[in-house]
Design a protein around this motif. Structure first.
Motif, PDB file in Angstrom:
ATOM      1  N   TRP A 445       1.260  -0.733   0.164  1.00 32.07           N
ATOM      2  CA  TRP A 445       0.273  -0.004  -0.186  1.00 32.07           C
ATOM      3  C   TRP A 445       0.255   1.279  -0.208  1.00 32.07           C
ATOM      4  O   TRP A 445       0.306   2.034  -0.637  1.00 32.07           O
ATOM      5  CB  TRP A 445      -1.217   0.024   1.443  1.00 32.07           C
ATOM      6  CG  TRP A 445      -0.823  -0.043   2.383  1.00 32.07           C
ATOM      7  CD1 TRP A 445       0.346  -0.911   3.345  1.00 32.07           C
ATOM      8  CD2 TRP A 445       0.065   0.891   3.359  1.00 32.07           C
ATOM      9  NE1 TRP A 445       0.564  -0.361   4.971  1.00 32.07           N
ATOM     10  CE2 TRP A 445       0.594   0.919   4.357  1.00 32.07           C
ATOM     11  CE3 TRP A 445       0.445   3.006   2.983  1.00 32.07           C
ATOM     12  CZ2 TRP A 445       1.066   1.948   5.031  1.00 32.07           C
ATOM     13  CZ3 TRP A 445       0.840   3.417   4.201  1.00 32.07           C
ATOM     14  CH2 TRP A 445       0.872   2.950   5.445  1.00 32.07           C
ATOM     15  N   LYS A 446       2.154   0.958   0.883  1.00 34.76           N
ATOM     16  CA  LYS A 446       2.903   2.785   0.177  1.00 34.76           C
ATOM     17  C   LYS A 446       2.998   2.840  -1.255  1.00 34.76           C
ATOM     18  O   LYS A 446       3.152   3.522  -1.182  1.00 34.76           O
ATOM     19  CB  LYS A 446       4.182   1.640   1.732  1.00 34.76           C
ATOM     20  CG  LYS A 446       4.104   2.504   3.111  1.00 34.76           C
ATOM     21  CD  LYS A 446       4.804   1.875   3.865  1.00 34.76           C
ATOM     22  CE  LYS A 446       4.761   1.806   5.146  1.00 34.76           C
ATOM     23  NZ  LYS A 446       6.215   1.216   5.840  1.00 34.76           N
ATOM     24  N   ASP A 447       3.600   1.540  -1.313  1.00 34.63           N
ATOM     25  CA  ASP A 447       4.533   2.024  -2.353  1.00 34.63           C
ATOM     26  C   ASP A 447       3.392   3.062  -3.708  1.00 34.63           C
ATOM     27  O   ASP A 447       3.407   3.473  -4.833  1.00 34.63           O
ATOM     28  CB  ASP A 447       4.504   0.607  -3.854  1.00 34.63           C
ATOM     29  CG  ASP A 447       5.966   0.210  -2.876  1.00 34.63           C
ATOM     30  OD1 ASP A 447       6.524   1.126  -2.110  1.00 34.63           O
ATOM     31  OD2 ASP A 447       5.877  -0.562  -3.621  1.00 34.63           O
ATOM     32  N   HIS A 449       0.302   4.614  -2.792  1.00 42.76           N
ATOM     33  CA  HIS A 449       0.089   5.708  -1.684  1.00 42.76           C
ATOM     34  C   HIS A 449       1.082   7.030  -3.164  1.00 42.76           C
ATOM     35  O   HIS A 449       0.378   7.763  -3.020  1.00 42.76           O
ATOM     36  CB  HIS A 449       0.105   5.474  -0.677  1.00 42.76           C
ATOM     37  CG  HIS A 449      -1.245   5.832   0.264  1.00 42.76           C
ATOM     38  ND1 HIS A 449      -1.232   5.943   1.644  1.00 42.76           N
ATOM     39  CD2 HIS A 449      -1.525   4.591  -0.086  1.00 42.76           C
ATOM     40  CE1 HIS A 449      -2.247   5.328   2.151  1.00 42.76           C
ATOM     41  NE2 HIS A 449      -3.026   3.863   1.277  1.00 42.76           N
ATOM     42  N   LYS A 450       2.966   6.579  -3.040  1.00 41.60           N
ATOM     43  CA  LYS A 450       3.147   7.371  -2.935  1.00 41.60           C
ATOM     44  C   LYS A 450       3.182   7.017  -4.782  1.00 41.60           C
ATOM     45  O   LYS A 450       3.369   8.587  -5.316  1.00 41.60           O
ATOM     46  CB  LYS A 450       4.890   6.717  -3.268  1.00 41.60           C
ATOM     47  CG  LYS A 450       6.053   7.345  -4.074  1.00 41.60           C
ATOM     48  CD  LYS A 450       7.581   6.642  -3.059  1.00 41.60           C
ATOM     49  CE  LYS A 450       8.195   7.449  -3.689  1.00 41.60           C
ATOM     50  NZ  LYS A 450       7.988   7.689  -5.032  1.00 41.60           N
ATOM     51  N   ALA A 451       2.578   6.233  -5.393  1.00 39.68           N
ATOM     52  CA  ALA A 451       2.722   6.755  -6.988  1.00 39.68           C
ATOM     53  C   ALA A 451       1.494   7.640  -7.528  1.00 39.68           C
ATOM     54  O   ALA A 451       1.474   8.057  -8.320  1.00 39.68           O
ATOM     55  CB  ALA A 451       2.124   4.820  -7.580  1.00 39.68           C
ATOM     56  N   ILE A 453       0.425  10.278  -5.526  1.00 36.16           N
ATOM     57  CA  ILE A 453       0.306  10.994  -5.002  1.00 36.16           C
ATOM     58  C   ILE A 453       1.317  11.863  -6.258  1.00 36.16           C
ATOM     59  O   ILE A 453       1.512  12.470  -6.703  1.00 36.16           O
ATOM     60  CB  ILE A 453       1.113  11.174  -3.419  1.00 36.16           C
ATOM     61  CG1 ILE A 453       0.202  11.300  -2.735  1.00 36.16           C
ATOM     62  CG2 ILE A 453       1.846  12.728  -3.364  1.00 36.16           C
ATOM     63  CD1 ILE A 453       0.665  11.495  -0.940  1.00 36.16           C
ATOM     64  N   ASP A 454       2.756  11.371  -6.410  1.00 36.86           N
ATOM     65  CA  ASP A 454       3.333  11.083  -7.888  1.00 36.86           C
ATOM     66  C   ASP A 454       2.952  11.019  -8.749  1.00 36.86           C
ATOM     67  O   ASP A 454       2.443  12.679  -9.723  1.00 36.86           O
ATOM     68  CB  ASP A 454       4.319  10.552  -7.856  1.00 36.86           C
ATOM     69  CG  ASP A 454       5.341  10.545  -6.811  1.00 36.86           C
ATOM     70  OD1 ASP A 454       5.663  11.243  -6.134  1.00 36.86           O
ATOM     71  OD2 ASP A 454       6.621   9.308  -6.552  1.00 36.86           O
ATOM     72  N   GLU A 467      -0.428  19.650   0.157  1.00 37.25           N
ATOM     73  CA  GLU A 467       0.222  18.671  -1.248  1.00 37.25           C
ATOM     74  C   GLU A 467      -1.353  17.769  -1.210  1.00 37.25           C
ATOM     75  O   GLU A 467      -2.229  17.573  -0.143  1.00 37.25           O
ATOM     76  CB  GLU A 467       1.316  18.102  -0.377  1.00 37.25           C
ATOM     77  CG  GLU A 467       1.820  18.532  -0.778  1.00 37.25           C
ATOM     78  CD  GLU A 467       3.664  17.752   0.141  1.00 37.25           C
ATOM     79  OE1 GLU A 467       3.170  16.832   0.534  1.00 37.25           O
ATOM     80  OE2 GLU A 467       4.564  18.073   0.293  1.00 37.25           O
ATOM     81  N   PHE A 469      -3.091  13.516  -1.541  1.00 34.87           N
ATOM     82  CA  PHE A 469      -3.587  13.116  -0.510  1.00 34.87           C
ATOM     83  C   PHE A 469      -3.722  11.918  -0.819  1.00 34.87           C
ATOM     84  O   PHE A 469      -4.642  11.864  -1.561  1.00 34.87           O
ATOM     85  CB  PHE A 469      -3.996  13.836   1.010  1.00 34.87           C
ATOM     86  CG  PHE A 469      -4.742  14.389   1.176  1.00 34.87           C
ATOM     87  CD1 PHE A 469      -6.091  14.138   1.252  1.00 34.87           C
ATOM     88  CD2 PHE A 469      -5.542  15.271   0.330  1.00 34.87           C
ATOM     89  CE1 PHE A 469      -7.874  13.972   1.688  1.00 34.87           C
ATOM     90  CE2 PHE A 469      -6.459  16.150   0.854  1.00 34.87           C
ATOM     91  CZ  PHE A 469      -7.794  15.120   0.861  1.00 34.87           C
ATOM     92  N   SER A 483      -6.548  15.361  -5.290  1.00 33.96           N
ATOM     93  CA  SER A 483      -5.804  16.358  -5.020  1.00 33.96           C
ATOM     94  C   SER A 483      -6.594  17.836  -3.630  1.00 33.96           C
ATOM     95  O   SER A 483      -7.731  17.412  -3.588  1.00 33.96           O
ATOM     96  CB  SER A 483      -5.675  16.217  -6.705  1.00 33.96           C
ATOM     97  OG  SER A 483      -7.013  16.796  -7.260  1.00 33.96           O
TER      98      SER A 483
END
Length: 509
Positions: A445-447, A449-451, A453-454, A467, A469, A483
């Protein structure tokens, strides 16, 4: 001397008795004639033409009543055959024993005797005048209708020939006018434009002009032919009565129209004054409306975009009130026909415009509610798109697929509308755009979330602060990415199967 006196007395007595005897015989004869009833005498008609003029009952000298009737008839016919007959030469002349009907002083048509008067129980003067008028009228009528028939036919043929030539000449004139304009069409027919609206093309303008000239030509030809009919009917005495009738058909309506217009002039000036007052009053109001619309004049609680709709309402009410004021001054406003037509039109309007009235009222309410403006990206029911037009009856929306959808204002008012552009025109506010994605359980799930947001940060027109979220709502098969606020534009960008949308455009692209 004494001997002569008895002889004188004897002669006087004999003469006296002779006179008395003669008077007695005359009286008996008169009494005998008077006692003869006209019904017992045979009547012989005087028929010189087709109709019987009068009758004769008695003989005169050696002429029997029958021979007398034939002689009178022949003399009347001789007058009819006289081409130089003058009615003034026919007179009633008294003689020693009768009243004679004489022509030119020497031709005696008939004599009216005392015996004729006794036979008809009238005076000699009455019978003589009656027969005189009957003879005169019959001869004049026959001369007018038969003796001058060739001349009248000639006049008729000449008049018809002249009428034909005049109609032909008038027709040629109009044809020449058409030909003149047709050859110079580029000079005279350039089309008609009004406020950048092409009302008539050059071809249509030429067509209308030619039709107008044709209509004028037909009207002129009809007027010429109609004005000739009274002259034509006046040639023959039997049709002279139609002359007055035809003139009445034309002059009576014209007179009524002219007199009606003259009587209407005071009301016309009153109507003109009323129209001018309302017209210039609206011009003054429009001046202030334009100033409010340009925000040169500001009124607390009154938005500038309300100016034009409010003016339209004021103008409509002003015109309606103007018609109510003008109505009594219109010609025929008191007539039952005018009232019946007004009621009929009112019923049709009320029965056939219920939905239209509902939409107009809804449009008016929407205008003052200000839920959206032209250019806003909104959602009404299941329809999303940009508002491209607002009218009194409908609202038109263009979807992201470039489909123009028309929604009645009553539906807009009764539905929930979402305006995505309301807060994008101010620097301090923005629109939070989101989408949902479904991720498998085998991906950390961390990957994810990061993808996400990027991807949001790489989207154009997305602000960096605050930012973007990720909001994970559950451990189901989807996640929610949010966003931060965006500017007043809308973009589409496919980044790892995500859609990011702002509110400037009406579709996804």
């Amino acid at each position: 001397m004494k001997k002569k006196l008895p002889c004188f007395l004897l002669l006087f007595i004999v003469s006296f008795f002779s006179i008395v005897s003669a008077q007695t015989d005359s009286l008996k004869a008169t009494t005998t004639t008077t006692n003869i009833s006209p019904s017992k005498l045979k009547a012989y008609p005087i028929i010189p033409f087709k109709d019987t003029l009068f009758y004769v009952y008695n003989r005169v000298g050696s002429f029997s009543a029958e021979n007398r009737a034939k002689a009178i008839t022949a003399r009347i016919k001789s007058l009819y055959e006289d081409d130089l007959f003058k009615a003034d030469s026919l007179k009633v002349v008294p003689s020693e024993i009768s009243l004679d009907i004489v022509y030119k002083g020497d031709l005696i048509l008939m004599s009216v005797l005392n015996a004729d008067a006794v036979a008809e129980n009238k005076t000699v003067s009455e019978i003589a005048n009656r027969n005189f008028n009957a003879i005169k009228k019959a001869i004049i009528f026959q001369n007018e209708n038969h003796s001058l028939l060739p001349k009248r036919l000639g006049f008729t043929a000449l008049l018809i020939l002249i009428l034909t030539l005049v109609l032909w000449f008038a027709s040629r004139i109009f044809n020449r006018i058409k030909l003149y304009f047709s050859k110079r069409r580029e000079r005279y027919f350039k089309g008609f434009n009004y406020n950048n609206i092409n009302v008539l093309t050059p071809e249509k303008q030429e067509f209308v002009a030619m039709r107008f000239i044709g209509v004028i030509k037909i009207i002129v030809l009809i007027v010429i032919a109609y004005s000739t009919l009274p002259v034509l009917f006046n040639i023959f005495p039997a049709t002279q009565a139609y002359t007055t009738t035809i003139l009445k058909w034309t002059l009576t309506p014209i007179k009524s129209a002219v007199m009606g217009f003259v009587d209407f002039l005071p009301n016309l000036f009153t109507i003109i004054v009323i129209v001018l007052i309302f017209r210039y009053s609206l011009k003054i109001i429009k001046f202030f409306v334009d100033e409010i619309n340009k925000e040169n004049i500001k009124v607390d609680g009154f938005y500038s975009d309300w100016a034009k709709p409010t003016f339209n309402i004021i103008r409509f009410l002003a015109y309606a009130f103007m018609l109510v004021v003008i109505f009594p001054y219109l010609p025929g406003s008191d007539s039952p026909i005018f009232k019946g037509v007004s009621v009929f039109v009112g019923i049709l309007f009320s029965l056939g415009s219920s939905n239209a009235i509902a939409n107009m009222v809804a449009g008016l309410v929407i205008t003052y509610m200000r839920p959206f403006k032209i250019g806003d990206f909104i959602k009404i029911g299941d329809v999303s798109g940009e508002v491209i037009e607002k009218t009194a009856l409908v609202t038109r929306i263009r979807t992201p697929k470039f489909e123009d959808i028309t929604i009645p204002n009553a539906t807009v008012l009764s539905s929930t509308s979402t305006n995505f552009s309301a807060n994008t025109k101010q620097a301090t506010n923005g629109l939070l755009i989101h989408t949902t994605v479904t991720i498998g359980y085998d991906v950390p799930w961390k990957d994810i979330h990061k993808a996400l947001i990027d991807a949001a940060l790489k989207t154009d027109m997305t602000e960096k602060t605050p930012e973007p979220f990720v909001l994970q709502t559950s451990l189901d098969d989807f996640l929610c990415v949010l966003s931060n606020k965006c500017l007043y534009e809308r973009t589409y960008k496919a980044t790892q199967d995500l859609f990011f949308v702002t509110s400037e455009y009406s579709g996804f692209f």
